[in-house]
Design an enzyme around this catalytic site. Sequence first.
Site, PDB file in Angstrom:
ATOM      1  CD  GLN A  78      -3.124   0.821   2.261  1.00 27.08           C
ATOM      2  OE1 GLN A  78      -3.116  -0.078   2.876  1.00 27.08           O
ATOM      3  NE2 GLN A  78      -3.814   1.877   1.903  1.00 27.08           N
ATOM      4  CG  PHE A  79       1.357   4.007  -3.640  1.00 31.01           C
ATOM      5  CD1 PHE A  79       1.128   5.327  -3.681  1.00 31.01           C
ATOM      6  CD2 PHE A  79       0.123   3.222  -4.201  1.00 31.01           C
ATOM      7  CE1 PHE A  79      -0.035   6.016  -4.520  1.00 31.01           C
ATOM      8  CE2 PHE A  79      -0.809   3.654  -5.031  1.00 31.01           C
ATOM      9  CZ  PHE A  79      -1.178   5.137  -5.094  1.00 31.01           C
ATOM     10  CB  THR A  80      -2.295   5.344  -0.120  1.00 29.43           C
ATOM     11  OG1 THR A  80      -2.616   4.142   0.495  1.00 29.43           O
ATOM     12  CG2 THR A  80      -2.758   5.176  -1.577  1.00 29.43           C
TER      13      THR A  80
END
Length: 149
Positions: A78-80
Amino acid sequence: MRAVVQRVRSCSVSVQGKPDQRIENGLLVYLGVGRGDGEKEARAMTDKVLNLRIFPDTEGKMNLSVKDTGGGLMVISQFTLYGDAREGRRPSYVAAEEPAKARGVYELAVRLCAESGLPVATGEFQAHMDITYTNVGPVTILLDSEKKF
């Protein structure tokens, strides 16, 4: 490297057109790779997650790790987690590692989790996923390899 770790009773991830992956009684780990993260950060984060004492012992105190309980791990990229919304209304993701490099670090973290002998499930890197889970407690812990929180 950043992680959101949730104690779950059950967790499943669905990626369009592929069979669901699932775990029971373990941890859902959302894992973000930051710029410059590598093997050192992956090893440290994996060690922290595997040994984080957030499961109840026989007296109901959070004294046991997922390793102690033999639970499963659902590790979702999850890059967010590196979204910065301090200015404006659209988060900036400049602190997130570029996908080609992030994939290798994420996959290393997944391999390190699997080496623990615990059941490990994942989603698909850079894919849209539907994640369903039951958070127990609720228990949710934020981890950051730079110890920002």
